[in-house]
Design a protein around this motif. Structure first.
Motif, mmCIF file in Angstrom:
data_model
loop_
_atom_site.group_PDB
_atom_site.id
_atom_site.type_symbol
_atom_site.label_atom_id
_atom_site.label_comp_id
_atom_site.label_asym_id
_atom_site.label_seq_id
_atom_site.Cartn_x
_atom_site.Cartn_y
_atom_site.Cartn_z
ATOM 1 N N ALA A 614 0.830 -1.203 0.000
ATOM 2 C CA ALA A 614 0.000 0.000 0.000
ATOM 3 C C ALA A 614 0.865 1.254 0.000
ATOM 4 N N ALA A 615 1.974 1.234 0.735
ATOM 5 C CA ALA A 615 2.867 2.390 0.763
ATOM 6 C C ALA A 615 3.490 2.626 -0.602
ATOM 7 N N VAL A 616 3.902 1.544 -1.296
ATOM 8 C CA VAL A 616 4.473 1.701 -2.632
ATOM 9 C C VAL A 616 3.430 2.272 -3.589
ATOM 10 N N ALA A 617 2.173 1.781 -3.478
ATOM 11 C CA ALA A 617 1.109 2.312 -4.330
ATOM 12 C C ALA A 617 0.821 3.774 -4.000
ATOM 13 N N ALA A 618 0.863 4.136 -2.703
ATOM 14 C CA ALA A 618 0.589 5.519 -2.309
ATOM 15 C C ALA A 618 1.690 6.461 -2.720
ATOM 16 N N ALA A 619 2.886 5.944 -2.957
ATOM 17 C CA ALA A 619 4.000 6.815 -3.336
ATOM 18 C C ALA A 619 3.759 7.490 -4.676
ATOM 19 N N ASP A 620 2.882 6.947 -5.508
ATOM 20 C CA ASP A 620 2.564 7.589 -6.780
ATOM 21 C C ASP A 620 1.624 8.771 -6.604
ATOM 22 N N GLY A 621 1.148 8.970 -5.401
ATOM 23 C CA GLY A 621 0.238 10.086 -5.134
ATOM 24 C C GLY A 621 -0.931 9.655 -4.279
ATOM 25 N N CYS A 622 -1.139 10.292 -3.154
ATOM 26 C CA CYS A 622 -2.246 9.956 -2.276
ATOM 27 C C CYS A 622 -2.580 11.175 -1.417
ATOM 28 N N GLY A 623 -3.738 11.138 -0.757
ATOM 29 C CA GLY A 623 -4.148 12.209 0.133
ATOM 30 C C GLY A 623 -3.416 12.146 1.470
ATOM 31 N N ASP A 624 -3.524 13.253 2.238
ATOM 32 C CA ASP A 624 -2.856 13.308 3.541
ATOM 33 C C ASP A 624 -3.399 12.258 4.494
ATOM 34 N N ARG A 625 -4.689 11.991 4.409
ATOM 35 C CA ARG A 625 -5.277 11.006 5.332
ATOM 36 C C ARG A 625 -4.680 9.624 5.103
ATOM 37 N N ALA A 649 11.521 -0.682 -0.923
ATOM 38 C CA ALA A 649 12.586 -0.112 -1.745
ATOM 39 C C ALA A 649 12.179 0.013 -3.194
ATOM 40 N N ARG A 650 11.213 -0.779 -3.664
ATOM 41 C CA ARG A 650 10.754 -0.681 -5.040
ATOM 42 C C ARG A 650 10.047 0.634 -5.321
ATOM 43 N N GLY A 651 9.595 1.320 -4.251
ATOM 44 C CA GLY A 651 8.953 2.612 -4.442
ATOM 45 C C GLY A 651 9.911 3.754 -4.672
ATOM 46 N N GLY A 652 11.215 3.531 -4.456
ATOM 47 C CA GLY A 652 12.224 4.548 -4.718
ATOM 48 C C GLY A 652 12.161 5.711 -3.748
ATOM 49 N N PRO A 653 12.671 6.869 -4.151
ATOM 50 C CA PRO A 653 12.718 8.032 -3.256
ATOM 51 C C PRO A 653 11.341 8.486 -2.782
ATOM 52 N N ALA A 654 10.299 8.244 -3.597
ATOM 53 C CA ALA A 654 8.969 8.700 -3.187
ATOM 54 C C ALA A 654 8.514 8.032 -1.896
ATOM 55 N N VAL A 655 8.887 6.784 -1.679
ATOM 56 C CA VAL A 655 8.514 6.102 -0.442
ATOM 57 C C VAL A 655 9.275 6.683 0.735
ATOM 58 N N ARG A 656 10.549 7.015 0.525
ATOM 59 C CA ARG A 656 11.321 7.628 1.624
ATOM 60 C C ARG A 656 10.776 9.006 1.982
ATOM 61 N N ASP A 657 10.217 9.716 1.000
ATOM 62 C CA ASP A 657 9.589 10.990 1.309
ATOM 63 C C ASP A 657 8.276 10.809 2.047
ATOM 64 N N LEU A 658 7.590 9.693 1.778
ATOM 65 C CA LEU A 658 6.288 9.461 2.387
ATOM 66 C C LEU A 658 6.397 8.961 3.816
ATOM 67 N N LEU A 659 7.386 8.104 4.111
ATOM 68 C CA LEU A 659 7.503 7.454 5.409
ATOM 69 C C LEU A 659 8.709 7.983 6.157
ATOM 70 N N PRO A 660 8.696 7.907 7.477
ATOM 71 C CA PRO A 660 9.863 8.343 8.261
ATOM 72 C C PRO A 660 11.055 7.437 8.014
ATOM 73 N N SER A 661 12.252 7.984 8.218
ATOM 74 C CA SER A 661 13.476 7.241 7.938
ATOM 75 C C SER A 661 13.631 6.030 8.828
ATOM 76 N N VAL A 662 13.009 6.039 10.017
ATOM 77 C CA VAL A 662 13.118 4.873 10.884
ATOM 78 C C VAL A 662 12.469 3.650 10.253
ATOM 79 N N LEU A 663 11.483 3.885 9.367
ATOM 80 C CA LEU A 663 10.816 2.771 8.677
ATOM 81 C C LEU A 663 11.540 2.365 7.407
ATOM 82 N N VAL A 664 12.170 3.339 6.758
ATOM 83 C CA VAL A 664 12.802 3.057 5.472
ATOM 84 C C VAL A 664 14.270 3.412 5.576
#
Length: 843
Positions: A614-625, A649-664
């Motif tokens: 779900a996080a990888v899918a959301a990295a392409d664009g999702c709402g704040d909620r 890691a397949r989500g690339g930099p967009a996932v690191r921007d979405l989630l805190p560094s402790v998770l990624v």
């Protein structure tokens, strides 16, 4: 009193009898009481059905397409040629022992011995005889009375003239027919060489895309992948192979490789010991007679073929029949072609056959025993790498750019199991590679575009076609609406049930959505695309799981956010469900994707794989909620599993921007990507890095095979029995008590017996449990080889091959698979089968 006999094929018996009755009456009119007809069949002990050819002054041969393929006809002509040769040697004049008549029109040329025989002048006979043959004239005698009477009168007149004032041809020696060379051997050998040369020039067919050949493995249906064999081992499964797989699986390429292997090897040394392949591709209304098979394979050679060549190759087991193109026929057409093929193989049981099809319409109940259905295995990771390497090297234009594209694609495959699974099949791999080349180097196209290219390649209408125009590719991508919808419904049902093979009735119901036309939709889907195939009676299966998931994704997306999330979270295999999450999310617009992801988070619980997807899918664009809910859900599971981190890691930099560094945490770049190459230090000369130190390779030590041991008498053989291991022994001359001493040789694998003319029977070898190869050379008195039947010998060689030896006891041999009878080293090889034993005669 002059005599004549009649030689004809076992067809049209009633019309042959009618013609012979009219001929006898005409002979009585022209030469009353002068002629007697010799019976055709055996009438006494020791006869072999050749009485007419042996004793008659003239042999009337009623030539037709089926006539020269008859085994008995070959023996009759051999006797006739022998009598002609004897007559020329005794009198200096060549007697004409055969009078060929055109019973049915021949598209092929007459064999040389028939063309040299005394023939009627066709230009002096009615046109109806030259065009339609004597059989049609006999059938239409009431309408064509004058033409028929003219031909009968000409035949009778030639018989009277050929026997007047001349010495009858000499009779052949008794029991000599078995030792005569085949009458048509010279013509057959010359045409076989010509046929092989022409076929060797033809290119191998390919399933579209780059023309590269990566070897495949195949396993018997019902066996696991561990039982998969190399393509070279397929003949070990039997003389009838059904090569099953969906369109685009490369089955026709494997079939073509078998045919090419027959051509590349020396005649008789290829698969199944064949000399020529008959590569047949069916089409509507296509079921040729045996005499027309060369026309179907090599039309240029039609007029060069000696009459009966195809039938003689098939009867001897030296022609491999390959059949492809069944998927282009409707179900009724497939059944008719199978009926034709099974009848053909029943007439020529020694001829091997390999059929490539998708299993739909296969007469499973009639293939038990004689046939071995095998399925093609997908490419391994190494095979996919080989495909990319060969495709890049063979790509036209910018070779360096093709190499970069291949390396970039290989890097994507390392972290994408769905794309990697699609690349394991030739058609999908060709579609993905075409998309990469169209993008012009790196970076490669996006994941969605590559997946669409792989699925579109499966929907291409023809297997073996070249690259198509762009407009047709767009049409193939969309496919037929009804079929795509049926495929989606069936794929969604298969995903829901977590099933591989689906019962045909259940599949028809799922494809038709409960409507009566589900059966027709399923048949059309199996016949017109590479989506489905039939691996067994009563079941269908998708080409591969990744294709099933790609086809199911739009159907699952249509269930709505809650419905799709509920189905995916209920799947027992979470890794599989995570890949489906990515596919379904890619099918939804932005607002529906947010609702889907929220429903998935609510139902995922502690499913790290689903939340990571779900996080990888959301990295392409999702709402704040959605982003807030994902962070909280994943933080509750920290630290994540290594597999979940690799998925993130397949989500690339967009996932690191979405989630805190402790998770990624920082992940190594995907192999083959630009980031991977930038992060990799150079071997030498890079600032801040030490040069890579390469250790010299250790010289490989190749062990030498031990020299064979020799024994010339009992004393030397007893000495060998005291050794701890004896792999190969050569016994020269007669040795006393050999049958007692040979089982005492430890580890004996190869035994050579030579120089013993007094040896009449092989020694008992049942006690030599490790013996696998036996060669007997120079033992000219050998008559009894029955000891091989109870031994563990697999390969045996007799040189020279005994002239009179009974091989029948070897029919039930447990382990023996090949017996070489070498009369002349380097001579042509003929192959026949005695039970499971392949007998190869070099003469």
């Amino acid at each position: 009193m002059p005599t004549y006999a009649v030689s004809h094929a076992e067809t049209s018996e009633a019309w042959v009898s009618r013609f012979l009755l009219d001929l006898r009456q005409e002979l009585e009119r022209q030469a009353p009481g002068a002629f007697t007809r010799v019976g055709d069949g055996p009438d006494g002990a020791g006869e072999d059905g050749l009485r007419g050819a042996r004793t008659a002054d003239v042999l009337l041969s009623l030539c037709s397409p089926a006539y020269f393929g008859d085994e008995r006809v070959g023996r009759e002509w051999a006797v006739a040629v022998q009598r002609r040769t004897l007559g020329r040697a005794r009198t200096g004049v060549t007697p004409q022992t055969v009078l060929p008549l055109l019973w049915e029109p021949l598209a092929q040329r007459l064999p040389s011995v028939a063309a040299e025989a005394d023939t009627l002048r066709a230009d002096a006979l009615p046109a109806a005889y030259r065009l339609d043959g004597l059989a049609q004239l006999t059938m239409q005698a009431p309408r064509l009375r004058s033409e028929y009477r003219a031909v009968v009168s000409a035949v009778a007149g030639r018989l009277v003239a050929s026997t007047a004032d001349r010495t009858p041809p000499p009779l052949p020696p008794e029991d000599s027919a078995a030792d005569l060379p085949p009458a048509f051997a010279a013509d057959d050998a010359a045409f076989t060489r010509r046929f092989r040369e022409l076929l060797r020039e033809a290119p191998l067919p390919f399933d579209g895309g780059p023309a590269v050949d990566v070897p495949r493995r195949a396993a018997p249906v019902g066996a696991g992948s561990a039982a998969a064999l190399l393509r070279e081992q397929l003949p070990d499964l039997g003389r009838r192979i059904a090569l099953l797989g969906p369109r685009g699986s490369g089955r026709r390429r494997e079939l073509a490789w078998l045919a090419r292997a027959v051509l590349e090897e020396e005649p008789g040394s290829g698969p199944w010991g064949c000399e020529v392949p008959l590569e047949l591709t069916v089409r509507p209304g296509w079921m040729p007679a045996v005499a027309d098979l060369v026309q179907a394979v090599a039309p240029r050679l039609r007029t060069e073929e000696p009459a009966g060549w195809t039938a003689r190759r098939l009867r001897s087991g030296r022609a491999l029949i390959t059949l492809a193109g069944l998927e282009a026929l409707p179900s009724g057409g497939r059944a008719a072609v199978w009926e034709w093929l099974l009848r053909l193989l029943a007439e020529y049981p020694q001829s091997p056959c390999a059929v490539a099809c998708d299993g739909v319409g296969l007469p499973w109940q009639r293939l038990d025993g004689d046939w071995t259905p095998v399925r093609l295995e997908p490419w391994s990771t190494e095979d996919v790498g080989a495909f990319l390497g060969l495709a890049a090297r063979g790509a036209p234009g910018d070779a360096e750019g093709a190499g970069r594209g291949a390396r970039a694609l290989a890097g994507l495959l390392a972290g994408d199991p769905v794309l990697r699974d699609l690349m394991a099949w030739p058609a999908s791999a060709a579609g993905v590679w075409t998309a990469v080349r169209a993008a012009g180097g790196e970076p490669p196209p996006g994941r969605r575009r590559l997946l669409d290219a792989a699925v579109a390649a499966v929907w291409l209408p023809g297997e073996g076609e070249a690259a198509e125009p762009q407009a047709r590719r767009r049409q193939a991508r969309s496919g037929d609406g009804a079929l795509r919808a049926a495929a989606g419904r069936l794929a969604a049902a298969a995903v829901r049930d977590e099933s591989g093979d689906v019962a045909w009735e259940a599949a028809a119901e799922a494809a038709g959505g409960g409507r009566p036309q589900g059966q027709e939709l399923l048949e059309a889907l199996a016949e017109r695309s590479g989506v489905l195939w039939q691996p067994g009676p009563g079941v269908v299966s998708f080409a591969h799981d990744a294709l099933r998931d790609c086809l199911a994704a739009p159907e699952l997306a249509g269930l709505g956010a809650a419905g799709a999330a509920e189905l995916l979270t209920g799947l027992p295999e979470r890794r599989h469900a995570a890949e489906l999450v990515l596919l379904v999310a890619a099918e939804l617009p932005a607002e529906e994707r947010d609702a889907f992801l929220l429903a998935l988070i609510d139902r995922a619980g502690d499913g790290g794989a689903l939340l990571s997807a779900a996080a990888v899918a959301a990295a392409d664009g999702c709402g704040d909620r959605v982003a807030d809910r994902l962070r909280k859900a994943l933080l509750a599971l920290a630290p994540l599993e290594p597999a979940d981190l690799r998925l993130l890691a397949r989500g690339g930099p967009a996932v690191r921007d979405l989630l805190p560094s402790v998770l990624v945490p920082a992940q190594p770049p995907v192999p083959g990507s630009a980031a991977d190459r930038a992060a990799r230090p150079a071997d030498t000369g890079a600032p801040g890095h030490s040069p890579v130190r390469r250790l010299p390779a250790r010289t490989a030590v190749v062990p030498r095979a031990p020299a064979p041991h020799t024994a010339h008498d009992r004393r030397e053989l007893e000495a060998l029995a005291r050794l701890p291991h004896v792999a190969e022994v050569h016994c020269h001359g007669p040795i006393d008590r050999a049958a007692e001493l040979l089982p005492r040789l430890r580890g004996l694998r190869t035994l050579v017996i030579s120089g013993d003319p007094g040896l009449t029977a092989l020694p008992d070898l049942a006690g030599c449990r490790t013996l696998r190869t036996l060669a007997v050379r120079g033992c000219t008195g050998l008559r009894d080889v029955s000891a091989l039947a109870a031994s563990d010998v697999v390969f045996a060689e007799l040189a020279p091959g005994p002239a009179r030896v009974d091989l029948e006891p070897l029919r039930g041999a447990r382990w023996l698979r090949r017996l070489d009878l070498i009369h002349h080293q380097g001579a042509p090889v003929s192959v026949w089968y005695l039970g499971r034993v392949e007998v190869r005669v070099h003469s």
